[in-house]
Design a protein around this motif. Structure first.
Motif, mmCIF file in Angstrom:
data_model
loop_
_atom_site.group_PDB
_atom_site.id
_atom_site.type_symbol
_atom_site.label_atom_id
_atom_site.label_comp_id
_atom_site.label_asym_id
_atom_site.label_seq_id
_atom_site.Cartn_x
_atom_site.Cartn_y
_atom_site.Cartn_z
ATOM 1 N N ILE A 1 -11.544 -56.560 -27.389
ATOM 2 C CA ILE A 1 -12.812 -57.262 -27.185
ATOM 3 C C ILE A 1 -12.974 -58.360 -28.233
ATOM 4 O O ILE A 1 -12.842 -58.121 -29.426
ATOM 5 C CB ILE A 1 -14.001 -56.278 -27.275
ATOM 6 C CG1 ILE A 1 -13.960 -55.289 -26.102
ATOM 7 C CG2 ILE A 1 -15.333 -57.024 -27.297
ATOM 8 C CD1 ILE A 1 -14.164 -55.912 -24.752
ATOM 9 N N ARG A 2 -13.264 -59.570 -27.757
ATOM 10 C CA ARG A 2 -13.635 -60.667 -28.669
ATOM 11 C C ARG A 2 -15.154 -60.663 -28.740
ATOM 12 O O ARG A 2 -15.831 -61.135 -27.836
ATOM 13 C CB ARG A 2 -13.093 -61.996 -28.145
ATOM 14 C CG ARG A 2 -11.575 -62.063 -28.181
ATOM 15 C CD ARG A 2 -11.045 -63.439 -27.834
ATOM 16 N NE ARG A 2 -11.152 -63.708 -26.408
ATOM 17 C CZ ARG A 2 -10.442 -64.650 -25.769
ATOM 18 N NH1 ARG A 2 -9.573 -65.383 -26.441
ATOM 19 N NH2 ARG A 2 -10.617 -64.855 -24.481
ATOM 20 N N ARG A 3 -15.664 -60.104 -29.822
ATOM 21 C CA ARG A 3 -17.112 -59.836 -29.927
ATOM 22 C C ARG A 3 -17.938 -61.074 -29.646
ATOM 23 O O ARG A 3 -17.622 -62.168 -30.106
ATOM 24 C CB ARG A 3 -17.463 -59.271 -31.303
ATOM 25 C CG ARG A 3 -17.330 -60.244 -32.447
ATOM 26 C CD ARG A 3 -17.749 -59.621 -33.765
ATOM 27 N NE ARG A 3 -19.151 -59.283 -33.798
ATOM 28 C CZ ARG A 3 -20.107 -60.134 -34.144
ATOM 29 N NH1 ARG A 3 -19.821 -61.392 -34.450
ATOM 30 N NH2 ARG A 3 -21.360 -59.737 -34.175
ATOM 31 N N TRP B 1 -11.286 -51.300 -27.038
ATOM 32 C CA TRP B 1 -12.178 -51.933 -28.006
ATOM 33 C C TRP B 1 -11.489 -53.003 -28.835
ATOM 34 O O TRP B 1 -12.089 -54.043 -29.136
ATOM 35 C CB TRP B 1 -12.806 -50.861 -28.906
ATOM 36 C CG TRP B 1 -13.811 -50.026 -28.194
ATOM 37 C CD1 TRP B 1 -13.621 -48.778 -27.682
ATOM 38 C CD2 TRP B 1 -15.148 -50.388 -27.859
ATOM 39 N NE1 TRP B 1 -14.757 -48.328 -27.063
ATOM 40 C CE2 TRP B 1 -15.716 -49.291 -27.153
ATOM 41 C CE3 TRP B 1 -15.935 -51.515 -28.088
ATOM 42 C CZ2 TRP B 1 -17.041 -49.315 -26.695
ATOM 43 C CZ3 TRP B 1 -17.250 -51.541 -27.626
ATOM 44 C CH2 TRP B 1 -17.776 -50.449 -26.942
ATOM 45 N N SER C 1 -19.561 -55.548 -30.710
ATOM 46 C CA SER C 1 -20.057 -56.465 -29.692
ATOM 47 C C SER C 1 -21.263 -55.864 -28.976
ATOM 48 O O SER C 1 -21.590 -54.682 -29.128
ATOM 49 C CB SER C 1 -18.961 -56.807 -28.690
ATOM 50 O OG SER C 1 -19.306 -57.969 -27.950
ATOM 51 N N SER D 1 -17.780 -59.766 -23.971
ATOM 52 C CA SER D 1 -16.692 -60.368 -24.731
ATOM 53 C C SER D 1 -16.705 -61.880 -24.503
ATOM 54 O O SER D 1 -17.153 -62.356 -23.452
ATOM 55 C CB SER D 1 -15.345 -59.782 -24.278
ATOM 56 O OG SER D 1 -14.283 -60.242 -25.081
ATOM 57 N N GLN D 2 -16.235 -62.630 -25.480
ATOM 58 C CA GLN D 2 -16.177 -64.081 -25.354
ATOM 59 C C GLN D 2 -15.131 -64.496 -24.319
ATOM 60 O O GLN D 2 -14.006 -63.986 -24.327
ATOM 61 C CB GLN D 2 -15.804 -64.724 -26.687
ATOM 62 C CG GLN D 2 -16.803 -64.512 -27.795
ATOM 63 C CD GLN D 2 -16.366 -65.200 -29.073
ATOM 64 O OE1 GLN D 2 -15.575 -66.140 -29.064
ATOM 65 N NE2 GLN D 2 -16.869 -64.730 -30.201
ATOM 66 N N GLY E 1 -14.247 -55.238 -32.409
ATOM 67 C CA GLY E 1 -14.730 -55.214 -31.037
ATOM 68 C C GLY E 1 -15.848 -54.239 -30.793
ATOM 69 O O GLY E 1 -16.657 -54.414 -29.879
#
Length: 205
Positions: free
Chosen positions: A202-204, A199, A172, A7-8, A169
């Protein structure tokens, strides 16, 4: 083996969200009239089968001031990765379709990072045939669009991978414990254990 969802993470030189830049075949001092969407790396983004290889001399022209991340997506399909990140991919079991060294420049033509970068296209997996049957999904019209739960087979061997045609998400990258141990010092990346992941949070990458 344990697995983790990338994640970012926001940090200096590591923006979250979409990069404010586009990938061109060469540097253009004025990009307003350059229709970058017609370049094959954009136009063929949903194409099945062989794709046009990345050409030499590609340039990411960015409106951001400074980059220090080790991986970010530049579209839903290809990535900008540092030399160090690519080296870890080469040391482990990662299916890379294509990669090429790129320059990362400002609109004025100045380098905006001390790192060297590459455009990379990873193989994308089909969720129906590349996860354990215990996996569950949210589906639309009979097609999986995001994970409820991802379970990997015991014999799974890939160290970094992603699934195609997913959202929220679930699109990713996922990595193994072995990959994580080599990549933990990289900037702009968070690692969430697969058995704990939410999910939608999550920041892809």
């Amino acid at each position: 083996m344990s697995y983790y969802v990338l994640s970012q993470l926001e940090d200096v030189g590591c923006p979250v969200g979409i990069l404010h830049g586009d990938l061109f075949d060469k540097f253009y001092p004025d990009t307003k009239d350059v229709k970058f969407g017609f370049f094959p790396w954009y136009a063929e983004k949903a194409k099945a089968g062989p794709r046009t290889p990345f050409p030499q001399g590609m340039v990411l022209i960015s409106r951001d001031e400074y980059y220090d991340f080790d991986i970010r997506s530049i579209s839903r399909f290809f990535y900008v990765v540092s030399d160090a990140f690519l080296a870890v991919c080469r040391k482990t079991n990662v299916n890379i379709i294509d990669s090429v060294r790129i320059e990362v420049l400002s609109e004025a033509g100045k380098r905006i990072s001390e790192k060297n970068y590459n455009a990379v296209l990873f193989d994308e997996l089909d969720v129906r045939t590349n996860c354990d049957p215990a996996s569950t999904f949210v589906e639309e019209n009979g097609r999986p669009v995001r994970f409820k739960k991802l379970v990997l087979p015991p014999e799974w061997g890939l160290d970094l991978f992603k699934y195609r045609r997913l959202i929220s998400g679930s699109d990713s990258l996922v990595c193994s414990q072995a990959f994580k141990e080599l990549a933990e010092s990289f900037k702009g990346i968070g690692f969430t254990p697969l058995d704990e992941v939410l999910w939608s949070g999550i920041r892809r990458i």
